[in-house]
Every structure is written in structure tokens, then in C-alpha cells.
Write a protein that holds these residues in place. Structure first.
Motif, mmCIF file in Angstrom:
data_model
loop_
_atom_site.group_PDB
_atom_site.id
_atom_site.type_symbol
_atom_site.label_atom_id
_atom_site.label_comp_id
_atom_site.label_asym_id
_atom_site.label_seq_id
_atom_site.Cartn_x
_atom_site.Cartn_y
_atom_site.Cartn_z
ATOM 1 N N THR A 29 0.797 -1.196 -0.184
ATOM 2 C CA THR A 29 -0.023 0.001 0.024
ATOM 3 C C THR A 29 0.925 1.363 -0.126
ATOM 4 O O THR A 29 1.874 1.386 0.711
ATOM 5 C CB THR A 29 -1.015 0.131 1.283
ATOM 6 N N TYR A 30 0.520 2.098 -0.886
ATOM 7 C CA TYR A 30 1.580 3.483 -1.140
ATOM 8 C C TYR A 30 0.641 4.496 -0.406
ATOM 9 O O TYR A 30 -0.705 4.731 -0.858
ATOM 10 C CB TYR A 30 1.886 3.568 -2.356
ATOM 11 N N LEU A 31 1.221 5.625 0.061
ATOM 12 C CA LEU A 31 0.641 6.993 0.387
ATOM 13 C C LEU A 31 1.650 7.685 -0.278
ATOM 14 O O LEU A 31 2.785 7.954 -0.071
ATOM 15 C CB LEU A 31 0.677 7.033 1.802
ATOM 16 N N ASN A 32 1.040 8.660 -1.224
ATOM 17 C CA ASN A 32 1.884 9.679 -1.913
ATOM 18 C C ASN A 32 3.139 9.197 -2.535
ATOM 19 O O ASN A 32 4.069 9.655 -2.396
ATOM 20 C CB ASN A 32 2.080 10.714 -0.998
ATOM 21 N N ASN A 33 3.065 7.902 -3.147
ATOM 22 C CA ASN A 33 3.756 7.431 -3.732
ATOM 23 C C ASN A 33 4.978 6.540 -2.976
ATOM 24 O O ASN A 33 6.107 6.187 -3.445
ATOM 25 C CB ASN A 33 4.622 7.950 -4.889
ATOM 26 N N GLN A 59 -4.795 12.529 4.943
ATOM 27 C CA GLN A 59 -5.624 13.669 4.880
ATOM 28 C C GLN A 59 -6.131 14.088 3.608
ATOM 29 O O GLN A 59 -5.750 13.402 2.483
ATOM 30 C CB GLN A 59 -4.816 14.864 5.402
ATOM 31 N N SER A 60 -7.130 14.706 3.331
ATOM 32 C CA SER A 60 -7.605 15.411 1.886
ATOM 33 C C SER A 60 -6.366 15.590 1.037
ATOM 34 O O SER A 60 -5.503 16.442 1.380
ATOM 35 C CB SER A 60 -8.478 16.456 2.093
ATOM 36 N N GLY A 61 -6.348 15.134 -0.183
ATOM 37 C CA GLY A 61 -5.370 15.571 -1.115
ATOM 38 C C GLY A 61 -4.493 14.536 -1.361
ATOM 39 O O GLY A 61 -3.622 14.511 -2.226
ATOM 40 N N ASP A 62 -4.338 13.693 -0.399
ATOM 41 C CA ASP A 62 -3.639 12.552 -0.383
ATOM 42 C C ASP A 62 -3.941 11.516 -1.678
ATOM 43 O O ASP A 62 -4.926 11.504 -1.868
ATOM 44 C CB ASP A 62 -3.193 11.757 0.859
ATOM 45 N N ILE A 63 -2.705 10.664 -1.936
ATOM 46 C CA ILE A 63 -3.266 9.634 -3.052
ATOM 47 C C ILE A 63 -2.539 8.393 -2.364
ATOM 48 O O ILE A 63 -1.774 8.186 -1.938
ATOM 49 C CB ILE A 63 -2.333 10.001 -4.306
ATOM 50 N N ILE A 64 -3.589 7.386 -2.338
ATOM 51 C CA ILE A 64 -3.277 6.140 -1.721
ATOM 52 C C ILE A 64 -3.496 5.066 -3.174
ATOM 53 O O ILE A 64 -3.971 5.430 -4.187
ATOM 54 C CB ILE A 64 -4.288 5.590 -0.543
ATOM 55 N N SER A 65 -2.492 4.115 -2.945
ATOM 56 C CA SER A 65 -2.452 3.028 -3.975
ATOM 57 C C SER A 65 -2.489 2.028 -3.227
ATOM 58 O O SER A 65 -1.712 1.413 -2.522
ATOM 59 C CB SER A 65 -1.169 3.245 -4.965
ATOM 60 N N LEU A 66 -3.395 1.012 -3.626
ATOM 61 C CA LEU A 66 -3.429 -0.487 -3.186
ATOM 62 C C LEU A 66 -2.710 -1.223 -4.206
ATOM 63 O O LEU A 66 -3.435 -1.679 -5.065
ATOM 64 C CB LEU A 66 -5.060 -0.849 -2.942
ATOM 65 N N GLY A 67 -1.737 -1.507 -4.005
ATOM 66 C CA GLY A 67 -0.794 -2.363 -4.868
ATOM 67 C C GLY A 67 0.077 -1.627 -5.819
ATOM 68 O O GLY A 67 0.177 -0.323 -5.709
ATOM 69 N N LEU A 73 -4.082 -5.087 -14.694
ATOM 70 C CA LEU A 73 -2.677 -5.389 -14.068
ATOM 71 C C LEU A 73 -2.373 -4.080 -13.287
ATOM 72 O O LEU A 73 -1.490 -3.815 -12.674
ATOM 73 C CB LEU A 73 -1.735 -5.284 -15.113
ATOM 74 N N LYS A 74 -3.249 -2.909 -13.265
ATOM 75 C CA LYS A 74 -3.175 -1.673 -12.313
ATOM 76 C C LYS A 74 -3.571 -1.904 -11.006
ATOM 77 O O LYS A 74 -4.767 -2.566 -10.905
ATOM 78 C CB LYS A 74 -3.959 -0.510 -13.302
ATOM 79 N N PRO A 75 -3.097 -1.194 -10.122
ATOM 80 C CA PRO A 75 -3.636 -1.145 -8.714
ATOM 81 C C PRO A 75 -4.684 -0.197 -8.831
ATOM 82 O O PRO A 75 -5.236 0.615 -9.398
ATOM 83 C CB PRO A 75 -2.388 -0.565 -8.080
ATOM 84 N N ILE A 76 -5.204 -0.132 -7.612
ATOM 85 C CA ILE A 76 -6.402 0.852 -7.100
ATOM 86 C C ILE A 76 -5.594 2.091 -6.824
ATOM 87 O O ILE A 76 -4.788 2.060 -5.750
ATOM 88 C CB ILE A 76 -7.228 0.534 -5.913
ATOM 89 N N ILE A 77 -5.816 3.181 -7.674
ATOM 90 C CA ILE A 77 -5.046 4.354 -7.045
ATOM 91 C C ILE A 77 -6.167 5.540 -7.036
ATOM 92 O O ILE A 77 -7.030 5.583 -7.914
ATOM 93 C CB ILE A 77 -4.028 5.117 -8.044
#
Length: 152
Positions: free
Chosen positions: A97-101, A111-119, A137-141
Motif C-alpha cells: 500500500t502506498y501513500l503519496n508514492n 488527509q484530503s489531497g493524499d493519493i493512496i495506491s492499493l498495490g 494489471l493496474k492497482p487501485i489508485i
């Protein structure tokens, strides 16, 4: 900053994401909400994706067979609100899991404006079945928005 009632976590797909409907997840105090893949193979643990929960559904994209995003685990991460902050934590998933890359290690506030990526994106190769589209093949972003927070 104060919160009136329970905050709502909004997750909206961004460019590069497996397509999904925007999520509006209410975060009750001290209750963890799981984020992951919808499951319907075991009737005793059936999970159905909806706009108000953390489950993501399969899609028929360029093929006959619906497929979930391959980087997404069945129980991928969890979010919760402690009355002051909203947190996210990876649940030891292979694609992270990624938070702001930045790949999460431990618990982080969101917080608001962050980008999360599941995978993370999986590269296509000669062993990738033809029915698997590039989207699979893409994650949830997702871009994070938080409602229900007001300034004092």
C-alpha cells in the motif's frame, strides 16, 4: 480542527488506476474498515462491493471473464479514525500500500489531497493470459477527500 459526527472518507479513481466507482466510507470512531477485493466464492464470507464500503469489484474489461485488479489482495489495508486523525495501514500484502508514492511501513495518517495506491502495477509478460486486460494489471489508485471535518 474538529469533526462533527463521523467523518466520511472519499476515494476517487485517478489516472493510472484500475477503474472503480467513487467510494464514500463513513468512519465510526475506533472502528477499522478493511479495503480489499470483493469476494463471492464462499457464501459464509461473501463481500459485496458498494460505494459505501471498502470492497472493490471485478470488471469485464476487454474480455468475457470479470477479473479483479491483480495487485489488490482480498484484505489489502485498513483505515480508521481515532477521534483526531484518520489512519491507514497495509496488511502485509505482496504488492503493498502506498501513500503519496511511498510504500507504507507501519501506520500513517491520511488527509484530503493524499493519493493512496492499493498495490503496484504489474508488468505484462508472455505468461499473462490474453483475457487479462492492461487495466487488470493496474492497482487501485485513489485521491483522498475527507468530509465532516470543520475548523474551530
Amino acid at each position: 480542527m474538529s469533526i462533527v459526527g463521523s467523518p466520511t472518507l472519499s476515494l476517487s479513481a485517478v489516472s493510472g488506476s484500475f477503474p472503480f466507482q467513487t467510494k464514500y466510507i463513513t468512519l465510526p470512531l475506533d472502528v477499522t474498515i478493511k479495503l480489499g477485493a470483493e469476494m463471492d466464492t464462499d457464501p459464509t464470507q461473501r463481500r459485496v462491493a458498494s460505494p459505501t464500503n471498502g470492497w472493490f469489484t471485478s470488471q469485464k474489461l476487454g474480455g468475457e471473464t470479470p477479473v479483479l485488479p491483480l495487485p489488490l489482495s482480498s484484505v489489502h489495508s485498513e483505515v480508521w479514525w481515532d477521534g483526531l486523525n484518520i489512519y491507514i495501514r497495509d496488511l502485509d500484502t505482496p504488492f503493498g500500500t502506498y501513500l503519496n508514492n511511498i510504500r507504507l511501513t507501519g501506520t500513517k495518517t491520511i488527509q484530503s489531497g493524499d493519493i493512496i495506491s492499493l498495490g503496484s502495477k504489474i508488468a505484462r509478460n508472455s505468461n499473462t493470459p490474453k483475457y487479462i486486460s492492461d487495466d487488470h494489471l493496474k492497482p487501485i489508485i485513489a485521491k483522498v477527500s475527507i468530509a465532516g471535518i470543520t475548523s474551530p
